[in-house]
Scaffold this motif. Structure first.
Motif, PDB file in Angstrom:
ATOM      1  N   ARG A   1       0.864  -1.028  -0.027  1.00 35.72           N
ATOM      2  CA  ARG A   1       0.090   0.111   0.105  1.00 35.72           C
ATOM      3  C   ARG A   1       0.812   1.157  -0.152  1.00 35.72           C
ATOM      4  O   ARG A   1       0.435   2.285  -0.595  1.00 35.72           O
ATOM      5  N   CYS A   2       1.913   1.156   0.726  1.00 34.91           N
ATOM      6  CA  CYS A   2       3.049   2.184   0.629  1.00 34.91           C
ATOM      7  C   CYS A   2       4.218   1.994   1.619  1.00 34.91           C
ATOM      8  O   CYS A   2       4.053   1.592   2.542  1.00 34.91           O
ATOM      9  N   PRO A   3       5.331   1.797   1.020  1.00 35.86           N
ATOM     10  CA  PRO A   3       6.578   1.209   1.643  1.00 35.86           C
ATOM     11  C   PRO A   3       6.958   2.212   2.782  1.00 35.86           C
ATOM     12  O   PRO A   3       7.490   1.763   3.899  1.00 35.86           O
ATOM     13  N   PHE A   4       6.752   3.414   2.475  1.00 39.76           N
ATOM     14  CA  PHE A   4       7.119   4.442   3.562  1.00 39.76           C
ATOM     15  C   PHE A   4       6.054   4.220   4.630  1.00 39.76           C
ATOM     16  O   PHE A   4       6.714   4.452   5.850  1.00 39.76           O
ATOM     17  N   SER A   5       4.895   4.156   4.635  1.00 43.39           N
ATOM     18  CA  SER A   5       4.066   4.006   5.872  1.00 43.39           C
ATOM     19  C   SER A   5       4.339   2.750   6.427  1.00 43.39           C
ATOM     20  O   SER A   5       4.349   2.803   7.638  1.00 43.39           O
ATOM     21  N   TYR A   6       4.560   1.678   5.948  1.00 48.25           N
ATOM     22  CA  TYR A   6       4.879   0.431   6.348  1.00 48.25           C
ATOM     23  C   TYR A   6       6.272   0.633   7.064  1.00 48.25           C
ATOM     24  O   TYR A   6       6.274  -0.013   8.323  1.00 48.25           O
TER      25      TYR A   6
ATOM     26  N   ALA B   1      10.894   3.996  -0.102  1.00 50.86           N
ATOM     27  CA  ALA B   1      10.306   5.417  -0.867  1.00 50.86           C
ATOM     28  C   ALA B   1       8.975   5.366  -0.704  1.00 50.86           C
ATOM     29  O   ALA B   1       8.276   4.407  -0.748  1.00 50.86           O
ATOM     30  N   GLN B   2       8.451   6.434  -0.628  1.00 46.86           N
ATOM     31  CA  GLN B   2       6.746   6.670  -0.626  1.00 46.86           C
ATOM     32  C   GLN B   2       6.468   6.190  -2.143  1.00 46.86           C
ATOM     33  O   GLN B   2       6.974   6.483  -3.181  1.00 46.86           O
ATOM     34  N   TYR B   3       5.494   5.140  -2.131  1.00 49.65           N
ATOM     35  CA  TYR B   3       4.893   4.698  -3.580  1.00 49.65           C
ATOM     36  C   TYR B   3       3.462   4.240  -3.214  1.00 49.65           C
ATOM     37  O   TYR B   3       3.221   3.005  -3.106  1.00 49.65           O
TER      38      TYR B   3
ATOM     39  N   THR C   1      -3.716   5.533  -1.408  1.00 49.90           N
ATOM     40  CA  THR C   1      -3.280   4.940   0.354  1.00 49.90           C
ATOM     41  C   THR C   1      -3.406   6.293   1.230  1.00 49.90           C
ATOM     42  O   THR C   1      -3.669   6.415   2.182  1.00 49.90           O
ATOM     43  N   CYS C   2      -2.923   7.320   0.435  1.00 48.08           N
ATOM     44  CA  CYS C   2      -2.611   8.653   1.159  1.00 48.08           C
ATOM     45  C   CYS C   2      -3.980   9.064   1.866  1.00 48.08           C
ATOM     46  O   CYS C   2      -3.866  10.042   2.699  1.00 48.08           O
ATOM     47  N   ASP C   3      -5.121   8.909   1.229  1.00 46.43           N
ATOM     48  CA  ASP C   3      -6.405   9.451   1.649  1.00 46.43           C
ATOM     49  C   ASP C   3      -6.662   9.237   3.062  1.00 46.43           C
ATOM     50  O   ASP C   3      -7.042  10.019   3.657  1.00 46.43           O
ATOM     51  N   PHE C   4      -6.267   8.130   3.505  1.00 48.09           N
ATOM     52  CA  PHE C   4      -6.621   7.988   5.028  1.00 48.09           C
ATOM     53  C   PHE C   4      -5.483   7.696   5.887  1.00 48.09           C
ATOM     54  O   PHE C   4      -5.294   6.984   6.928  1.00 48.09           O
ATOM     55  N   CYS C   5      -4.066   8.115   5.229  1.00 45.27           N
ATOM     56  CA  CYS C   5      -2.912   7.583   5.878  1.00 45.27           C
ATOM     57  C   CYS C   5      -2.633   8.638   7.114  1.00 45.27           C
ATOM     58  O   CYS C   5      -2.802   9.952   7.147  1.00 45.27           O
ATOM     59  N   GLU C   6      -2.203   7.954   8.145  1.00 47.37           N
ATOM     60  CA  GLU C   6      -1.935   8.635   9.593  1.00 47.37           C
ATOM     61  C   GLU C   6      -0.688   9.289   9.402  1.00 47.37           C
ATOM     62  O   GLU C   6      -0.164  10.004  10.511  1.00 47.37           O
TER      63      GLU C   6
ATOM     64  N   ILE D   1       3.837  13.846   8.020  1.00 44.28           N
ATOM     65  CA  ILE D   1       5.329  13.790   8.250  1.00 44.28           C
ATOM     66  C   ILE D   1       5.817  13.038   7.083  1.00 44.28           C
ATOM     67  O   ILE D   1       7.230  13.112   6.929  1.00 44.28           O
ATOM     68  N   CYS D   2       5.170  12.920   6.121  1.00 42.92           N
ATOM     69  CA  CYS D   2       5.560  12.276   5.025  1.00 42.92           C
ATOM     70  C   CYS D   2       6.123  13.127   3.724  1.00 42.92           C
ATOM     71  O   CYS D   2       7.066  13.056   3.122  1.00 42.92           O
ATOM     72  N   GLY D   3       5.032  14.236   3.684  1.00 43.95           N
ATOM     73  CA  GLY D   3       5.671  15.216   2.495  1.00 43.95           C
ATOM     74  C   GLY D   3       5.142  14.741   1.280  1.00 43.95           C
ATOM     75  O   GLY D   3       5.859  15.325   0.181  1.00 43.95           O
ATOM     76  N   PHE D   4       4.593  13.717   0.858  1.00 48.54           N
ATOM     77  CA  PHE D   4       4.271  13.161  -0.439  1.00 48.54           C
ATOM     78  C   PHE D   4       3.708  14.197  -1.255  1.00 48.54           C
ATOM     79  O   PHE D   4       2.693  14.534  -0.843  1.00 48.54           O
ATOM     80  N   ASP D   5       4.064  14.330  -2.522  1.00 50.58           N
ATOM     81  CA  ASP D   5       3.233  15.514  -3.273  1.00 50.58           C
ATOM     82  C   ASP D   5       3.191  14.933  -4.630  1.00 50.58           C
ATOM     83  O   ASP D   5       4.561  14.980  -5.320  1.00 50.58           O
TER      84      ASP D   5
HETATM   85  S1  SF4 Z   1       0.814  10.122   2.912  1.00 56.82           S
HETATM   86 FE1  SF4 Z   1       3.158   9.263   2.577  1.00 56.82          FE
HETATM   87  S2  SF4 Z   1       3.223   7.508   3.978  1.00 56.82           S
HETATM   88 FE2  SF4 Z   1       1.197   7.889   3.925  1.00 56.82          FE
HETATM   89  S3  SF4 Z   1       0.612   6.538   2.129  1.00 56.82           S
HETATM   90 FE3  SF4 Z   1       0.887   8.470   0.997  1.00 56.82          FE
HETATM   91  S4  SF4 Z   1       2.942   8.428   0.643  1.00 56.82           S
HETATM   92 FE4  SF4 Z   1       2.479   6.788   1.856  1.00 56.82          FE
END
Ligand code: SF4
Length: 1021
Positions: free
Chosen positions: A669-674, A974-976, A987-992, A996-1000
């Protein structure tokens, strides 16, 4: 404060007004307006009888009532500021102070009725009264004339003089314009509001026009020019003034940017007390009582920076603990805390913090046990301020600010204490013996704070003054910067009509009740103020506007810019490019510009060689070298995290990755949040909240216990009657709730109600589960079956190409087994507390591989063919039928539809009928299968798979598991995040971890993992 109290007391008698803070402001301004226009209670009362319009009548009746009450209250012991001029008028004739005097009144463009009365009295006794009025002529033929109000003033003054038979001398006209040092500014003054402006055909040297990208660069432009004027042309800061129409938009920008440019500045703005730290502390303290010791109010009080016996660390500990255990309200704060939520928790320490928090609050409350008048509360509050040594603490803060050069803020802090004490004194004077609640007390105090301002005196004489156009003092300035010349802002669109609107003012004026000016008349005043502002500069004027506001929204230039361009056709508009020469205005500014240039260079843009010398200079500068080094690291920063280093990877995983399928899905779902969740273990603060996960856990546990009990008693689920099911479930649920780990469900009354509903849902769900078993040939092989070392099933082992391996552990909610003449069949059931289905696109993306992985492992172990993998949704049934009169049987059918399982099934009609023995034709109530009239299964549905298709899918899933494991073991984080084409969800829609991630996704290195929406055939080919 007095008016707030009167409105509160009279609220039942008011017919037009509600009781809100907004009304309070309206009423205060209305009372002032009545007084300034010499309107007595009697005149107001008479006009009410004269008015036919019901709406205006109601308004006037309300204001009349409040006006009378206000006058009555103050007449007893107070003096209202708004009455001072009326008193002056009455005293003039009784005093001989002005007899035979020569009086000069300068710089006024108009007067209030009160002021006219004072002038009238002066005219009677003075030798001469000289009044200056700013106007071009005394001719009033043009209604839109910028001087029209001034000309009206002249007329009114003449009428007064005539009324009392005072001789008016011939007006002295001051025609020569001595102020301006050049023709351009003189021409500007003459033509800006002239309806037939003349063009200035020479070059413009002393008028500049600048279009800025945004407010920030606009203020930078101003700062650069001020530095240049002072440094290169001998101007002093005091010769310069900046004028705007919207000081709030610019105030903080000016403070920050001028500080960077080392420009001393005085901002002529009003600041209310409410934003002051000391006042915030007092209000937060009162909030604790008025908000019944809510956790939010207590923490607000703790975090104001005036609690010196509880450290920040302790405040966070206390807040975390209260959130976890649901502590809120006076009783819970006053009683000892005994719930231990983790082994590490130190209850003794927590109770010690609690005592330090509550003791002063308790003392304050005890001091009020014998009464709660305004005076009582104020005295106790004063004692509390003294006991807590707030004055000393404030002085420490002031000293720190002084040392760090923040003189302005230090002065504000210093005046705030005296103002606080004054307001408390006023409060006792005005309402001393009134009985009052904390809530009301805090409310009235807020009004007092809101209406006091921290007006200040310029700290030094040599500083640039920033002011609003309406408050411009026409003192002489050599250079003026007029900023924010944008459409709708400069001039503004004045819509604040007050309690009485423009139309009503005109009706009242016709009836003889002359109030303040209408907004249209005020607009004329505004034009005059703008005219004055443009006329202040003696030598130079800088005009600017910006293309976008502070939120990035585009904005247009003001009509004034077009007018000036028209008058000065040779005026060149500068753009937002700062010339190189201006960089050298201050070291800090040049340093910032250097960093910008380096970034441009790194992005492949060509920059001047000159910047290499600047870089070398800063690099050799003791003060800046370290700063430059850090900034360079920052410049090279991207928001993509580096892969985890090899040595750390080994520490984290070794050679074997032991994980669960849900963790592998989470990685996909997202390596960075993992990484944040499982490697760094970052989690939210635990709060006492009944979340889905809690209800889901309870449901799972109950279902598990239920089947466990049946197994122990050796009873077949298919033989159970409804009453037996209900009794058994009641016992199990009560037992579960009484267990300590589930105290959440029973700790707060609200949750006890929720628990009752949960019981109903679980009972319904389990009855349905039993029915799905009763009408099928499948039997429960086991529930809550675990994969892992020494568990019923061995962990699932997968070897990777590089010799490493993955061991998958986990748990299956239920395995069912059935048998026919062709052999054994196995299916997996997963209970979910939200609606869920299997989507083959998500399986291929690696985010729905759990059930297929388990099915594969179980079928191999049990030597059985695959029958399906299904979700049972444990949600409360919601009946959506349009028919409001459903029969009992129809209602049951609707509930069955709600509980129907979703997922993948084997495309074999015999197996389908083993799962739903009642199914002959049409859709099944139990599984996602439909038989046509001939009894054939529709195999084209996306959830129906043939045996070989199941095989293809399982091979693909194994490959996906290997891929994910390899990526985890190679340290990629990395964020993916996933992007689902089906519903555009990410995945970002409900990411906690969003904050702190800054994905854009607009940044070049930030990309989504796109999941297409393909058909079954395309996926399985
Ligand atoms: S907000 Fe950042 S950590 Fe969360 S899912 Fe999106 S890219 Fe991943």
């Amino acid at each position: 404060m007095l008016i707030a109290n009167i409105i509160d007391k009279q609220k039942e008698n008011l017919h037009f007004l509600g009781k809100t803070d907004k009304n309070l402001d309206l009423i205060s301004r209305m009372i002032t307006e009545l007084k300034r226009n010499n309107i007595t209670e009697e005149a107001l009362n008479n006009s009410i009888n004269d008015i036919d319009n019901k709406y205006i009548k109601l308004k006037l009746e309300d204001i009349n009532l409040l006006y009378n009450e206000f006058n009555k209250t103050i007449s007893e012991k107070f003096l209202d500021n708004d009455d001072l001029l009326t008193i002056v008028k009455d005293k003039i004739s009784k005093s001989n102070m002005f007899n035979n005097s020569y009086i000069f009144i300068d710089e006024f463009s108009g007067f209030t009725k009160q002021e006219y009365s004072v002038i009238e009295e002066l005219l009677k006794i003075a030798n001469e009264v000289n009044i200056t009025i700013c106007t071009d002529t005394l001719d009033k033929s043009n209604e839109n004339d910028v001087f029209i109000e001034n000309k009206n003033t002249v007329e009114k003054l003449k009428k007064i003089a005539e009324k009392i038979n005072i001789n008016i001398e011939e007006a002295v006209e001051l025609k020569e314009r001595l102020r301006y040092k050049n023709d351009e500014l003189k021409h500007l003054e003459e033509n800006l509001y002239n309806i037939h402006p003349k063009k200035y055909l020479e070059d413009c040297k002393n008028i500049k026009l600048f279009l800025a990208n945004n407010n920030y660069s606009e203020v930078e432009y101003v700062a650069n020019n001020i530095v240049e004027l002072v440094r290169d042309y001998g101007f002093r800061y005091r010769d310069i003034s900046v004028i705007t129409k919207n000081i709030e938009d610019y105030s903080s920008l000016i403070k920050a940017i001028f500080k960077k440019y080392e420009i001393p500045v005085f901002i002529d703005e009003n600041k209310t007390l409410n934003q002051n730290i000391l006042i915030k502390y007092i209000l937060a303290f009162l909030d604790v009582f008025s908000k019944s010791w809510s956790l939010e109010a207590v923490c607000g009080y703790l975090k104001t920076g005036f609690i010196n016996d509880i450290s920040n660390d302790e405040i966070y500990k206390l807040e975390n603990y209260c959130k976890k255990t649901g502590i809120t309200g006076k009783k819970k704060f006053l009683n000892e805390w005994t719930i231990q939520t983790t082994r590490e928790e130190d209850l003794e320490e927590l109770n010690s913090i609690r005592l330090r928090l509550i003791n002063p609050l308790k003392d304050f409350l005890e001091s009020l046990e014998n009464g709660k008048t305004v005076k009582d509360i104020t005295c106790s509050l004063y004692k509390f301020i003294e006991d807590r040594k707030i004055y000393e603490m404030l002085n420490n803060k002031i000293a720190i600010l002084m040392n760090s050069g923040e003189i302005d803020l230090a002065n504000i802090y210093s005046s705030s204490y005296n103002l606080l004490i004054d307001i408390l004194d006023d409060l006792v004077d005005v309402l001393g013996n009134e009985k009052i609640s904390f809530e009301k007390y805090a409310e009235i105090l807020k009004v007092g704070f809101n209406n006091s301002n921290l007006g200040k005196i310029p700290a030094t004489l040599d500083e640039v003054i920033i002011g609003n156009v309406d408050r411009t003092r026409s003192s002489r300035k050599k250079v003026i910067f007029i900023i924010g010349l944008n459409d709708g802002k400069f001039p503004g669109t004045n819509k604040n009509e007050g309690f009485i609107n423009d139309e009503e003012r005109i009706i009242l004026r016709e009836k003889g009740l002359e109030l303040a000016k209408t907004t249209i008349e005020q607009g004329l005043d505004e034009n005059f103020n703008i005219y004055k502002a443009f006329g202040v500069a003696e030598e130079k004027i800088y005009l600017s506007y910006s293309a976008s506001d502070s939120e990035g929204k585009g904005q247009r230039k003001s009509i004034l810019v077009n007018r000036i361009k028209n008058i000065f056709p040779k005026l060149q508009e500068e753009s937002d490019i700062i010339t190189e020469k201006t960089y050298i205005s201050s070291k800090d500014v040049m340093f910032d510009e250097l960093l910008l240039q380096i970034r441009k260079h790194l992005n492949g843009e060509v920059i001047d060689d000159f910047w290499l010398d600047v870089y070398t200079m800063f690099n050799n500068d003791k003060e800046y070298a370290e700063k430059l080094k850090n900034a360079m690291q920052g410049i090279k920063y991207t928001n993509i995290p580096e892969d985890i280093k090899k040595e750390n990877l080994e520490k984290l995983y070794g050679n074997e990755l032991i994980t669960s399928i849900s963790k592998l899905e989470s990685y996909r779902r997202c390596p960075f949040s993992y990484y944040l969740k499982y490697a760094l273990k970052l989690t939210d603060k635990t709060e006492l909240k009944l979340e889905r996960v809690d209800t889901g856990t309870l449901m799972h546990d109950v279902i598990d216990d239920f089947f466990e009990v049946l197994k122990e008693k050796n009873v077949s689920v298919k033989d159970l009657k409804d009453e037996e099911i209900e009794k058994l479930l009641d016992e199990i649920i009560n037992n579960r709730l009484s267990l300590r780990q589930n105290y959440i469900f029973s700790s707060i009354p609200k949750y006890v109600v929720l628990t009752k509903r949960l019981k109903k849902v679980i009972t319904k769900a389990i009855k349905y589960i039993i029915n799905t078993l009763k009408y099928s040939d499948f039997n429960v092989l086991g529930t809550e079956i675990e994969f892992g070392k020494n568990k019923e099933f061995d962990p699932i082992k997968i070897e990777l190409e590089d010799g490493k391996s993955v061991e998958i552990i986990g748990k299956i909610d239920r395995i069912d087994i059935a048998e026919n003449q062709k052999g054994r069949y196995v299916r997996i059931i997963d209970y979910k507390s939200s609606v869920k289905n299997i989507d083959l696109n998500e399986v291929m993306a690696g985010i729905q591989i759990q059930l297929l992985t388990y099915l594969d492992a179980v079928s191999k172990k049990e030597d059985a063919s695959l029958a399906g993998t299904l979700y049972f949704n444990l949600i409360e049934p919601v009946i959506k039928s349009k028919n409001k009169h459903l029969t009992e049987e129809e209602l049951e059918q609707e509930i069955r539809n709600n509980f129907k399982m979703n997922g993948l099934i084997l495309g074999d009609v015999e197996v389908v009928k083993m799962m739903d023995k009642k199914l002959v034709t049409g859709p099944s109530d139990i599984i996602p299968a439909t038989l046509d009239k001939e009894g054939n299964l529709n195999e084209n549905k996306p959830n129906v798979l043939k045996k070989d298709e199941f095989k293809i899918l399982q091979n693909k899933v194994e490959k996906i598991i290997k891929e994910i494991s390899k990526e985890i073991l190679s340290g990629k984080i990395a964020q993916y995040p996933i992007y689902l084409a089906k519903n555009k969800k990410t995945t970002c829609d409900f990411c906690e971890y969003k904050a702190i991630c800054g994905f854009d996704s607009k940044m070049c290195n930030n990309k989504y993992n796109y999941v297409p929406n393909l058909k079954k055939e395309e996926i399985l080919k």
